[in-house]
Design a protein around this motif. Structure first.
Motif, PDB file in Angstrom:
ATOM      1  N   SER A 188      42.101 -33.198  84.499  1.00 14.92           N
ATOM      2  CA  SER A 188      41.255 -32.927  84.576  1.00 14.92           C
ATOM      3  C   SER A 188      40.857 -32.073  82.977  1.00 14.92           C
ATOM      4  O   SER A 188      41.348 -31.432  82.468  1.00 14.92           O
ATOM      5  CB  SER A 188      40.900 -31.599  85.671  1.00 14.92           C
ATOM      6  OG  SER A 188      41.260 -31.892  86.674  1.00 14.92           O
ATOM      7  N   GLU A 192      38.211 -36.456  85.409  1.00 11.54           N
ATOM      8  CA  GLU A 192      37.030 -35.468  85.709  1.00 11.54           C
ATOM      9  C   GLU A 192      36.803 -34.091  84.210  1.00 11.54           C
ATOM     10  O   GLU A 192      37.549 -34.139  84.348  1.00 11.54           O
ATOM     11  CB  GLU A 192      37.335 -34.613  87.328  1.00 11.54           C
ATOM     12  CG  GLU A 192      38.331 -33.281  86.969  1.00 11.54           C
ATOM     13  CD  GLU A 192      38.397 -33.056  88.305  1.00 11.54           C
ATOM     14  OE1 GLU A 192      37.837 -32.388  89.000  1.00 11.54           O
ATOM     15  OE2 GLU A 192      39.003 -31.848  88.589  1.00 11.54           O
ATOM     16  N   ILE A 213      35.384 -30.446  83.796  1.00 13.35           N
ATOM     17  CA  ILE A 213      34.653 -30.207  84.452  1.00 13.35           C
ATOM     18  C   ILE A 213      33.891 -28.098  83.409  1.00 13.35           C
ATOM     19  O   ILE A 213      34.857 -28.393  82.523  1.00 13.35           O
ATOM     20  CB  ILE A 213      35.939 -28.737  85.409  1.00 13.35           C
ATOM     21  CG1 ILE A 213      36.221 -29.379  86.689  1.00 13.35           C
ATOM     22  CG2 ILE A 213      35.036 -27.434  85.836  1.00 13.35           C
ATOM     23  CD1 ILE A 213      37.406 -28.634  86.704  1.00 13.35           C
ATOM     24  N   ARG A 227      31.623 -37.856  87.477  1.00 16.03           N
ATOM     25  CA  ARG A 227      33.294 -37.419  87.108  1.00 16.03           C
ATOM     26  C   ARG A 227      32.713 -36.425  86.808  1.00 16.03           C
ATOM     27  O   ARG A 227      33.720 -35.027  86.328  1.00 16.03           O
ATOM     28  CB  ARG A 227      33.588 -38.505  85.931  1.00 16.03           C
ATOM     29  CG  ARG A 227      34.337 -39.399  86.372  1.00 16.03           C
ATOM     30  CD  ARG A 227      34.636 -40.595  85.463  1.00 16.03           C
ATOM     31  NE  ARG A 227      33.810 -40.518  84.157  1.00 16.03           N
ATOM     32  CZ  ARG A 227      34.433 -41.359  83.337  1.00 16.03           C
ATOM     33  NH1 ARG A 227      35.460 -42.033  83.159  1.00 16.03           N
ATOM     34  NH2 ARG A 227      33.265 -42.116  81.975  1.00 16.03           N
ATOM     35  N   SER A 235      40.410 -27.230  89.166  1.00 14.60           N
ATOM     36  CA  SER A 235      40.883 -28.406  88.648  1.00 14.60           C
ATOM     37  C   SER A 235      41.728 -29.416  90.156  1.00 14.60           C
ATOM     38  O   SER A 235      42.000 -28.997  90.613  1.00 14.60           O
ATOM     39  CB  SER A 235      41.354 -28.694  87.284  1.00 14.60           C
ATOM     40  OG  SER A 235      42.966 -27.690  88.355  1.00 14.60           O
ATOM     41  N   LYS A 236      41.168 -30.737  89.546  1.00 17.52           N
ATOM     42  CA  LYS A 236      42.133 -31.275  90.408  1.00 17.52           C
ATOM     43  C   LYS A 236      42.759 -32.373  90.360  1.00 17.52           C
ATOM     44  O   LYS A 236      44.095 -32.938  91.014  1.00 17.52           O
ATOM     45  CB  LYS A 236      41.024 -32.448  90.955  1.00 17.52           C
ATOM     46  CG  LYS A 236      40.183 -31.303  92.918  1.00 17.52           C
ATOM     47  CD  LYS A 236      38.847 -32.279  93.181  1.00 17.52           C
ATOM     48  CE  LYS A 236      38.543 -31.583  93.585  1.00 17.52           C
ATOM     49  NZ  LYS A 236      36.910 -32.374  94.290  1.00 17.52           N
ATOM     50  N   GLY A 237      43.203 -32.464  88.913  1.00 18.86           N
ATOM     51  CA  GLY A 237      44.028 -33.541  87.871  1.00 18.86           C
ATOM     52  C   GLY A 237      45.362 -33.452  88.117  1.00 18.86           C
ATOM     53  O   GLY A 237      45.693 -31.901  88.066  1.00 18.86           O
ATOM     54  N   ILE A 268      45.379 -31.350  82.738  1.00 18.99           N
ATOM     55  CA  ILE A 268      44.890 -30.255  82.443  1.00 18.99           C
ATOM     56  C   ILE A 268      44.523 -30.647  81.280  1.00 18.99           C
ATOM     57  O   ILE A 268      45.397 -30.076  79.873  1.00 18.99           O
ATOM     58  CB  ILE A 268      44.761 -29.217  82.784  1.00 18.99           C
ATOM     59  CG1 ILE A 268      44.330 -29.037  84.583  1.00 18.99           C
ATOM     60  CG2 ILE A 268      43.378 -28.009  82.169  1.00 18.99           C
ATOM     61  CD1 ILE A 268      44.467 -27.925  85.211  1.00 18.99           C
TER      62      ILE A 268
END
Length: 301
Positions: free
Chosen positions: A12, A40, A42, A63, A86-88, A91
């Motif tokens: 993320s 992704e 953000i 993404r 966040s999902k990762g 980071i």
């Protein structure tokens, strides 16, 4: 914009922006062009009044997760917000006026996977102007011992280069009340129970047209207060006083040097020469991003 819900991304990338229309396009393009595509991005619009959000939205890339906020708050608060979204597994930090080299995420993630003891790492970074000119390379500390050697003076660990484990960011939030030195504060609070490291390769370009007292002096003043409180709390009053004296002396030097028009000289004194190989790579990167670097720098937060 929506991210595919099929599986969480590996990384993320978190970015806060405010009135960054002149620079955010190149910053986003450099993230989307990473050789590690499982990510992704953000992006939190921290109360912009320009076209920053429209530019980000115009990429139409699944993404990207764009969050528009009408109220402006601190960068630290927005980064905490981005971490919570966040999902990762990892980071990475990114400012809206900086540029990632294509291998940044792949090399930083590889380093974190290579050494499970590491919580947070940095990478090599070059400084460039809005005209696209390379100014120099920031000196780096790669070993944990070198990075934390003088905690009350500060950590040679540039904030936009950070990449770490998501769990570390969640367990060590930023102080959302700070307007300056939020990164150094976080390191000062966490270095005793964290493992820091780095990748020597230059993987990020940091936009800085000139040194600005309006950022330097409040940052130093903030860190002086942080160092004193930390020194009292940990019983390290004398080392803290040494760090405070260093910052006070540097503040006087900053004012004196910039007052007589030696801005670029002071900027260069903090940097190393850029190698020809990095200069060539930078030129290729500019060409690939097709960014008119003549724009004025925006605001990262």
């Amino acid at each position: 914009m929506h991210v595919s819900s099929s599986s969480p991304p590996l990384v993320s990338v978190i970015m806060s922006m405010r009135n960054s229309a002149a620079t955010v396009g190149a910053a986003v393009r450099s993230v989307l062009a990473q050789t590690l595509p499982d990510l992704e991005l953000i992006v939190i619009d921290n109360g912009s009044s320009d076209q920053s959000s429209a530019i980000v939205e115009g990429f139409h890339d699944q993404r990207i997760r764009l969050i528009r906020e009408s109220v402006t708050t601190t960068l630290a608060a927005r980064l905490n917000q981005a971490v919570s979204l966040s999902k990762g597994e990892f980071i990475a930090r990114m400012d809206s006026d900086d540029i990632c080299f294509p291998e940044r995420l792949s090399r930083q993630v590889a380093r974190l996977r290579e050494d499970p003891r590491l919580d947070l790492i940095r990478c090599g970074v070059v400084v460039f102007t809005s005209g696209g000119e390379l100014v120099g390379e920031l000196p780096i500390g790669l070993d944990h011992g070198d990075i934390v050697a003088r905690p009350f003076v500060g950590f040679p660990f540039p904030h936009p280069t950070w990449c770490g484990r998501a769990g570390w960011f969640r367990n060590n939030p930023y102080n959302a009340e700070l307007r300056y030195a939020e990164d150094q504060d976080l390191l000062l609070r966490s270095f005793r129970h964290s493992r820091l490291g780095g990748v020597a390769d230059v993987l990020l370009a940091y936009r800085q047209d000139q040194l600005a007292l309006k950022k330097l002096l409040p940052g130093r003043a903030t860190y002086i207060g942080l160092a004193w409180r930390s020194g009292v709390a940990t019983g390290e009053v004398l080392p803290a006083l040494g760090g405070i004296a260093t910052h006070a002396a540097r503040s006087v030097l900053d004012v004196a040097t910039l007052a007589v028009g030696l801005n670029r000289q002071m900027q260069l004194s903090r940097l190393k020469l850029v190698s020809p190989a990095i200069a060539q790579e930078w030129q290729r990167l500019q060409d690939s991003l097709a960014e008119p670097f003549s724009h004025a720098a925006g605001s990262a937060g």
